[in-house]
Design an enzyme around this catalytic site. Structure first.
Site, short mmCIF file in Angstrom:
data_model
loop_
_atom_site.label_atom_id
_atom_site.label_comp_id
_atom_site.label_asym_id
_atom_site.label_seq_id
_atom_site.Cartn_x
_atom_site.Cartn_y
_atom_site.Cartn_z
CE LYS A 16 -1.84 -1.30 3.80
NZ LYS A 16 -1.31 -2.73 3.86
CG HIS A 41 2.83 1.97 4.93
ND1 HIS A 41 2.12 3.00 5.40
CD2 HIS A 41 2.39 0.56 5.07
CE1 HIS A 41 0.89 2.16 5.70
NE2 HIS A 41 1.26 0.94 5.75
NE ARG A 143 -17.09 2.98 28.60
CZ ARG A 143 -18.12 2.58 28.90
NH1 ARG A 143 -19.14 3.28 28.51
NH2 ARG A 143 -18.38 1.44 29.77
N GLY A 302 11.03 -7.64 11.27
CA GLY A 302 12.11 -8.49 10.59
C GLY A 302 11.95 -9.92 10.40
N PRO A 304 10.48 -13.61 8.86
CG PRO A 304 11.27 -15.56 8.94
CD PRO A 304 11.20 -14.48 9.93
NE ARG A 305 6.14 -8.91 5.04
CZ ARG A 305 6.68 -7.63 4.52
NH1 ARG A 305 7.01 -7.82 3.22
NH2 ARG A 305 6.98 -6.62 4.99
CB SER A 413 3.30 -2.50 -8.32
OG SER A 413 4.64 -2.15 -7.77
CB THR A 414 6.38 -4.05 -12.80
OG1 THR A 414 6.70 -2.59 -13.25
CG2 THR A 414 5.06 -4.43 -13.52
N GLY A 415 7.74 -3.40 -9.56
CA GLY A 415 8.90 -3.05 -9.01
C GLY A 415 8.66 -1.92 -7.84
#
Ligand code: IMP
Length: 435
Positions: A16, A41, A143, A302, A304-305, A413-415
């Protein structure tokens, strides 16, 4: 010109930040509605890498006003450091940054509580980012939280803060999870942050209403993703805010009638960080290829996904909840050299075909994806800027994603660079965001 929303369609990290950065200069305002410094981001401008966690990535454009909305939770020390870091690399931050006076504040006891509950024996860990996000939203809903406005009103803040801090210490001690921290020290530290942030804090909802009424345009930027949404995500393995379209309205005070279009961002494949079901996770070598080629390691932690295949039923669900007008497919180039590519088109459970995801976490764990296999295109797409330049098989893949998920592919998106993007002519997205 229109007011648009850009959201994550899955478990966050869809890219994003880059998309917001690419289109932001068409708007007057960029605003963030939820989450905190659990989000990261990454934006590349030339050789300069920017990582933004709290400040909307649109701040990188000179003429824009960036708003941190009431739905965001703020760790003030982190925000102060982010402002300093961005200034240090030449980003102008002054009256172009506004922070909602109603945004809630993260304190050290929130992080302490989170670490303790995550580590509790017998409890399934959510795999949070350990930033105190969940406990801060808990206090907000109960609250008893502090908002930015409270922090600035020192006289009223001090006794309330001391009372709550003592209470937190009692709870921690009773639970046997006390990590000592000095109330005086924290009070002084937070007063210091309040002094630095004071000039930026204001009633952002009223400001937004006035600006939109005067014909200014806004880009609303989501953090995390739809399946991490507290209501619509894969509960309990979610974050504690509304990462879906409705969260934009409540998290900024923007009426739904002011929103003209909603665009979802998805990777060409899927990733997830932390625990929780991930039906199309790929444990074989193709998963490693996606992780290595896509540099799939968390921006904030950091870690790993986890990587897997595009999940069309999930995208249909995500679109049902958000009402996407179009989707942006990122990181197509990461798949350039795969022989075959799988796409999940439905699920099976106990021999029965299912078209959508179940709500129970353990049922979600037990569903089996039904895959279609498509041939890979086996050539470079990195940096391509025209749809016609994409290999036939890459276009067939994108068409298939569109057909299966029912959402048009408006851009690819290509990069990582700003100009490495294709806007697809004739789509709603291209019409609303003219090049
Ligand atoms: P929390 O937001 O720190 O409470 O973490 C809850 C879950 O959301 C964990 O699985 C995190 O890994 C995940 N999460 C939170 N923020 C992000 C993000 O920006 N990208 C991806 N996952 C996130």
């Amino acid at each position: 010109m229109a007011n648009i929303v850009i959201l994550g369609t899955q478990w966050g990290d869809e890219g994003k930040g880059k998309i917001v950065d690419v289109v932001a200069d068409r708007f007057d305002i960029v605003a963030r509605s939820q989450g905190g410094h659990n989000a990261g981001h990454t934006v590349w401008v030339g050789d300069q890498k920017y990582i933004l966690t709290l400040i909307p990535s649109g701040i990188l454009h000179e003429k824009l006003t960036a708003i941190i909305g009431n739905g965001v939770v703020i760790e003030p020390g982190h925000l102060v450091r982010e402002i300093e870091t961005l200034r240090g690399i030449g980003v102008n931050i002054g009256s172009n940054l506004m922070i909602s006076d109603r945004a809630h504040v993260i304190f050290p006891y929130h992080r302490m509580m989170e670490r303790a509950t995550e580590a509790k024996a017998g409890k399934v860990a959510i795999g949070t980012t350990s930033r105190g996000i969940g406990p801060t939203y808990e206090d907000k809903i109960a609250r008893r939280g502090f908002r930015m406005a409270d922090l600035l009103d020192r006289e009223a803040f001090e006794p309330k803060f001391r009372a709550l801090a003592k209470e937190k210490n009692c709870i921690a001690e009773a639970l046997g999870i006390h990590e000592p921290w000095d109330i005086d020290e924290i009070y002084a530290e937070y007063c210091g942050y309040a002094d630095v942030l004071r000039p930026y804090v204001t009633d952002t909802a009223t400001y937004l209403a006035q600006q939109l009424a005067a014909g200014k345009t806004a880009l609303f930027e989501g953090a995390q993703g739809t399946l991490l949404d507290i209501d619509h995500g894969t509960y309990p393995f979610v974050t504690s805010s509304n990462a879906t379209a409705g969260g934009v309205c409540t998290g900024l005070g923007v009426p739904p009638t002011r929103i003209d279009a909603i665009f979802g961002v998805t990777k060409a494949y899927v990733t997830r960080v932390g625990s929780g079901a991930f039906p199309t996770e790929e444990h074989g070598p193709a998963g490693d290829v996606l992780r290595d080629n896509g540099h799939e390691f968390g921006t904030v932690t950091g870690r790993p996904r986890r990587c897997g295949w595009f999940d069309a039923p999930l995208m249909r669900y995500s679109s049902a909840v958000n009402g996407f007008d179009s989707m942006v497919v990122t990181k197509l180039d990461v798949m350039d050299h795969l022989d075959t590519i799988r796409v999940c088109v439905a699920y099976e459970r106990d021999g029965e075909r299912m078209e959508s995801i179940p709500s129970l976490a353990h049922e979600l764990e037990s569903i089996i994806p039904v895959y279609e296999e498509l041939p890979g295109w086996r050539s470079d797409t990195k940096g391509l800027r025209r749809y016609e330049e994409l290999p036939d098989k890459a276009r067939a893949y994108l068409d298939y994603l569109q057909e299966q998920s029912g959402v048009e592919v408006g851009a690819i998106s290509t990069g990582p660079e700003r100009d490495e993007i294709i806007f697809r002519k004739g789509t709603k997205l291209a019409a609303m965001l003219p090049a």
